[in-house]
Design a protein around this motif. Sequence first.
Motif, PDB file in Angstrom:
ATOM      1  N   LYS A 255       2.833  16.296   7.463  1.00 55.61           N
ATOM      2  CA  LYS A 255       1.468  16.253   6.936  1.00 55.61           C
ATOM      3  C   LYS A 255       1.455  15.746   5.498  1.00 55.61           C
ATOM      4  CE  LYS A 255      -0.725  19.800   9.802  1.00 55.61           C
ATOM      5  NZ  LYS A 255      -1.399  21.128   9.810  1.00 55.61           N
ATOM      6  N   ASN A 256       2.436  16.205   4.684  1.00 55.28           N
ATOM      7  CA  ASN A 256       2.498  15.754   3.289  1.00 55.28           C
ATOM      8  C   ASN A 256       2.784  14.263   3.212  1.00 55.28           C
ATOM      9  OD1 ASN A 256       1.988  18.306   2.331  1.00 55.28           O
ATOM     10  ND2 ASN A 256       4.150  18.847   2.042  1.00 55.28           N
ATOM     11  N   LEU A 257       3.662  13.768   4.122  1.00 52.52           N
ATOM     12  CA  LEU A 257       3.983  12.344   4.146  1.00 52.52           C
ATOM     13  C   LEU A 257       2.759  11.523   4.519  1.00 52.52           C
ATOM     14  CD1 LEU A 257       6.012  10.031   3.993  1.00 52.52           C
ATOM     15  CD2 LEU A 257       6.641  10.497   6.374  1.00 52.52           C
ATOM     16  N   HIS A 258       2.025  11.978   5.548  1.00 51.63           N
ATOM     17  CA  HIS A 258       0.823  11.262   5.956  1.00 51.63           C
ATOM     18  C   HIS A 258      -0.221  11.263   4.845  1.00 51.63           C
ATOM     19  CE1 HIS A 258       1.668  11.818  10.568  1.00 51.63           C
ATOM     20  NE2 HIS A 258       2.460  10.941   9.986  1.00 51.63           N
ATOM     21  N   ALA A 259      -0.354  12.398   4.162  1.00 52.60           N
ATOM     22  CA  ALA A 259      -1.315  12.468   3.063  1.00 52.60           C
ATOM     23  C   ALA A 259      -0.935  11.498   1.952  1.00 52.60           C
ATOM     24  CB  ALA A 259      -1.399  13.892   2.531  1.00 52.60           C
ATOM     25  N   GLY A 260       0.389  11.403   1.668  1.00 55.83           N
ATOM     26  CA  GLY A 260       0.841  10.473   0.641  1.00 55.83           C
ATOM     27  C   GLY A 260       0.584   9.029   1.020  1.00 55.83           C
ATOM     28  N   LEU A 261       0.820   8.693   2.296  1.00 53.18           N
ATOM     29  CA  LEU A 261       0.575   7.330   2.764  1.00 53.18           C
ATOM     30  C   LEU A 261      -0.909   6.984   2.707  1.00 53.18           C
ATOM     31  CD1 LEU A 261       3.002   7.144   5.825  1.00 53.18           C
ATOM     32  CD2 LEU A 261       3.223   5.928   3.655  1.00 53.18           C
ATOM     33  N   ARG A 262      -1.762   7.952   3.108  1.00 49.97           N
ATOM     34  CA  ARG A 262      -3.201   7.703   3.032  1.00 49.97           C
ATOM     35  C   ARG A 262      -3.650   7.480   1.598  1.00 49.97           C
ATOM     36  NH1 ARG A 262      -3.676  11.819   6.992  1.00 49.97           N
ATOM     37  NH2 ARG A 262      -4.188  13.327   5.362  1.00 49.97           N
ATOM     38  N   SER A 263      -3.074   8.258   0.682  1.00 46.85           N
ATOM     39  CA  SER A 263      -3.434   8.107  -0.727  1.00 46.85           C
ATOM     40  C   SER A 263      -3.025   6.736  -1.249  1.00 46.85           C
ATOM     41  CB  SER A 263      -2.778   9.211  -1.557  1.00 46.85           C
ATOM     42  OG  SER A 263      -3.067   9.062  -2.917  1.00 46.85           O
ATOM     43  N   ALA A 264      -1.805   6.310  -0.873  1.00 47.34           N
ATOM     44  CA  ALA A 264      -1.334   5.000  -1.322  1.00 47.34           C
ATOM     45  C   ALA A 264      -2.167   3.877  -0.719  1.00 47.34           C
ATOM     46  CB  ALA A 264       0.138   4.827  -0.951  1.00 47.34           C
ATOM     47  N   MET A 265      -2.486   3.997   0.576  1.00 53.25           N
ATOM     48  CA  MET A 265      -3.313   2.977   1.227  1.00 53.25           C
ATOM     49  C   MET A 265      -4.692   2.911   0.589  1.00 53.25           C
ATOM     50  SD  MET A 265      -2.032   1.249   3.922  1.00 53.25           S
ATOM     51  CE  MET A 265      -3.285   1.062   5.189  1.00 53.25           C
ATOM     52  N   GLY A 266      -5.216   4.077   0.177  1.00 59.21           N
ATOM     53  CA  GLY A 266      -6.541   4.122  -0.405  1.00 59.21           C
ATOM     54  C   GLY A 266      -6.666   3.358  -1.702  1.00 59.21           C
ATOM     55  N   MET A 267      -5.551   3.074  -2.345  1.00 57.64           N
ATOM     56  CA  MET A 267      -5.567   2.342  -3.607  1.00 57.64           C
ATOM     57  C   MET A 267      -5.621   0.836  -3.396  1.00 57.64           C
ATOM     58  SD  MET A 267      -2.716   4.652  -5.609  1.00 57.64           S
ATOM     59  CE  MET A 267      -2.890   3.744  -7.148  1.00 57.64           C
ATOM     60  N   LEU A 268      -5.401   0.396  -2.140  1.00 58.50           N
ATOM     61  CA  LEU A 268      -5.432  -1.037  -1.847  1.00 58.50           C
ATOM     62  C   LEU A 268      -6.861  -1.495  -1.569  1.00 58.50           C
ATOM     63  CD1 LEU A 268      -2.404  -1.176   0.633  1.00 58.50           C
ATOM     64  CD2 LEU A 268      -2.398  -1.869  -1.772  1.00 58.50           C
ATOM     65  N   PRO A 269      -7.167  -2.793  -1.759  1.00 54.51           N
ATOM     66  CA  PRO A 269      -8.486  -3.316  -1.380  1.00 54.51           C
ATOM     67  C   PRO A 269      -8.731  -3.124   0.115  1.00 54.51           C
ATOM     68  CG  PRO A 269      -7.286  -4.899  -2.714  1.00 54.51           C
ATOM     69  CD  PRO A 269      -6.308  -3.828  -2.374  1.00 54.51           C
ATOM     70  N   GLN A 270     -10.004  -2.970   0.489  1.00 52.85           N
ATOM     71  CA  GLN A 270     -10.321  -2.703   1.884  1.00 52.85           C
ATOM     72  C   GLN A 270      -9.814  -3.799   2.819  1.00 52.85           C
ATOM     73  OE1 GLN A 270     -14.366  -3.188   3.708  1.00 52.85           O
ATOM     74  NE2 GLN A 270     -14.298  -0.955   3.815  1.00 52.85           N
ATOM     75  N   THR A 271      -9.966  -5.069   2.431  1.00 55.01           N
ATOM     76  CA  THR A 271      -9.518  -6.158   3.299  1.00 55.01           C
ATOM     77  C   THR A 271      -8.012  -6.082   3.538  1.00 55.01           C
ATOM     78  OG1 THR A 271      -9.356  -7.594   1.339  1.00 55.01           O
ATOM     79  CG2 THR A 271     -11.376  -7.729   2.668  1.00 55.01           C
ATOM     80  N   THR A 272      -7.269  -5.679   2.510  1.00 56.35           N
ATOM     81  CA  THR A 272      -5.820  -5.532   2.656  1.00 56.35           C
ATOM     82  C   THR A 272      -5.492  -4.374   3.584  1.00 56.35           C
ATOM     83  OG1 THR A 272      -5.489  -6.407   0.421  1.00 56.35           O
ATOM     84  CG2 THR A 272      -3.649  -5.216   1.420  1.00 56.35           C
ATOM     85  N   ARG A 273      -6.188  -3.249   3.402  1.00 55.83           N
ATOM     86  CA  ARG A 273      -5.948  -2.089   4.274  1.00 55.83           C
ATOM     87  C   ARG A 273      -6.216  -2.447   5.730  1.00 55.83           C
ATOM     88  NH1 ARG A 273      -9.211   0.528   0.456  1.00 55.83           N
ATOM     89  NH2 ARG A 273     -10.829   0.932   2.043  1.00 55.83           N
ATOM     90  N   HIS A 274      -7.330  -3.125   5.967  1.00 60.84           N
ATOM     91  CA  HIS A 274      -7.681  -3.467   7.348  1.00 60.84           C
ATOM     92  C   HIS A 274      -6.665  -4.441   7.947  1.00 60.84           C
ATOM     93  CE1 HIS A 274     -12.209  -2.220   7.113  1.00 60.84           C
ATOM     94  NE2 HIS A 274     -11.376  -1.246   6.791  1.00 60.84           N
ATOM     95  N   ALA A 275      -6.181  -5.382   7.155  1.00 62.64           N
ATOM     96  CA  ALA A 275      -5.169  -6.327   7.642  1.00 62.64           C
ATOM     97  C   ALA A 275      -3.883  -5.585   8.010  1.00 62.64           C
ATOM     98  CB  ALA A 275      -4.901  -7.390   6.584  1.00 62.64           C
ATOM     99  N   ILE A 276      -3.533  -4.574   7.224  1.00 59.73           N
ATOM    100  CA  ILE A 276      -2.323  -3.784   7.515  1.00 59.73           C
ATOM    101  C   ILE A 276      -2.507  -3.012   8.814  1.00 59.73           C
ATOM    102  CG2 ILE A 276      -0.954  -1.815   6.736  1.00 59.73           C
ATOM    103  CD1 ILE A 276      -1.402  -2.793   3.865  1.00 59.73           C
ATOM    104  N   PHE A 277      -3.684  -2.405   8.988  1.00 59.44           N
ATOM    105  CA  PHE A 277      -3.944  -1.678  10.240  1.00 59.44           C
ATOM    106  C   PHE A 277      -3.818  -2.603  11.442  1.00 59.44           C
ATOM    107  CE2 PHE A 277      -6.491   1.525   7.677  1.00 59.44           C
ATOM    108  CZ  PHE A 277      -5.627   2.585   7.933  1.00 59.44           C
ATOM    109  N   ARG A 278      -4.345  -3.840  11.332  1.00 60.26           N
ATOM    110  CA  ARG A 278      -4.274  -4.760  12.469  1.00 60.26           C
ATOM    111  C   ARG A 278      -2.844  -5.208  12.749  1.00 60.26           C
ATOM    112  NH1 ARG A 278      -9.600  -6.124  10.649  1.00 60.26           N
ATOM    113  NH2 ARG A 278      -8.900  -7.668   9.139  1.00 60.26           N
ATOM    114  N   ARG A 279      -2.021  -5.308  11.692  1.00 59.05           N
ATOM    115  CA  ARG A 279      -0.615  -5.667  11.920  1.00 59.05           C
ATOM    116  C   ARG A 279       0.159  -4.530  12.573  1.00 59.05           C
ATOM    117  NH1 ARG A 279      -0.952  -8.572   6.877  1.00 59.05           N
ATOM    118  NH2 ARG A 279      -0.135  -6.778   5.715  1.00 59.05           N
ATOM    119  N   MET A 280      -0.341  -3.300  12.456  1.00 59.11           N
ATOM    120  CA  MET A 280       0.341  -2.140  13.033  1.00 59.11           C
ATOM    121  C   MET A 280      -0.021  -1.903  14.496  1.00 59.11           C
ATOM    122  SD  MET A 280      -0.087   0.417   9.751  1.00 59.11           S
ATOM    123  CE  MET A 280       0.553   1.847  10.603  1.00 59.11           C
TER     124      MET A 280
END
Length: 437
Positions: free
Chosen positions: A7-32
């Motif tokens: 849970k702590n790891l997921h929270a950390g990843l969400r926090s790090a992702m939240g600092m990226l621009p939305q278009t970048t976050r969405h592109a990462i989700f689509r690559r996953m």
Amino acid sequence: MSTRLRKNLHAGLRSAMGMLPQTTRHAIFRRMVDCDPAPDDRLQVRIVDARQDLEACFGLLHDAYVASGFMKPHPSGLRVTPYHALPTTTTIAAFWDGEVVGTMSMIREGVFGFPLQSVFDLSAVRAQPGRVAEISALAVHRKFRASGGKILFPLMKFMYEYCSQYFDTRHLVIAVNPNKIELYESLLFFRRLQAATVENYDFANGAPAVGATLDLHQAPETFRAAYTGREGRKDLHHYFVEQRLPNLKLPERRYFTTNDPVMTPALLDYFFTQRTDCFAQLDPRRLGLLHSIYDSPEYAAVLPPLPYGHQAGSAALRRHPRYSIKCPAVLTLEDRPQALEVVELSQQGFQAHGANDLAMGARGWMKVQLGEGVESTVLAEVVRRVPTAVGHFHGFRVEAPDPAWLRCVRLLETGTTHADLAAERPAGSLPSERRAA
């Protein structure tokens, strides 16, 4: 890895992702994305109508919602809502080796409206052509949650195909936790209903929620633009729009109905009165609406009685047909054929949609395709006109229903469940009017 560390790891990843621009976050989700075009034969997704399967779905949903804080534990170990009792709600399950490992409900607008309309404004969605359905009650068994969409994607694909082809739905709406909304925005291109998050959503035990919508008519081209050129397991356009999975057991229908009701009197009594107090918690208005749609003696016997002074047939309660239908038809008026689509059906009348306005009192013979190989010809008269921006709706009185029409109406008006309506039967035969639970 311990649960707390994960849970702590997921929270950390969400926090790090939240600092990226939305278009970048969405592109990462689509690559996953990782959608299996050939799922294991042990997986099957279908509508659930047996008591033990529905109980497994409601139990899985209960455990997932309790673990997420979306509901308090219930003594029954089930999450059952009034929406599950309606014939306009379809619950599906993913089975792995016969065990329920995922579930989802699709709620088309019925007598109770939608769960999310209590906090989200749907007026802009309703103003557009096409029916609306809410996607709700999603849960995946904990042993499959970390498996990269092994269960989730087949559930969502069934939802996409069912709503597009069987449920007469154009617009999907959802209410999800803010932590999950970007999954729907980035992969499926849902659009938010409003900018602000609802901080207290009663339907999810006061958890925050974000509302969003997807137009299924526009989705194929949107998916094509986003996913064309990606390799197979990451091409969600091919997966949702073109791929056919034998693991998905979509309904078979004798008639062109648009609902797949499963609640027999025995199932209603078991889940909503015996196992839970769901019916006992209904206010008089909602209870009256249930009586208005389940008005046969068999159903009335298992519904709580209406309080004194409340009547299911009163002027305050608009009667809703138990089944809608979507049938091509041709009405001949003065030797001129008019193409129509029948959308509601009863023994003495129907409602139809067409491009042309018809005069009140116009009479003619209508030929309607009620189902595969089931054709009816009736004499009909226009008794109501409702012009809209997307064509004209007319109400008709049927003056001379033929045997095929009467047989269809009999099935649709006697509380028949989707399994009773499923398979082709010898001409002139009728299935039993009730299935054992």
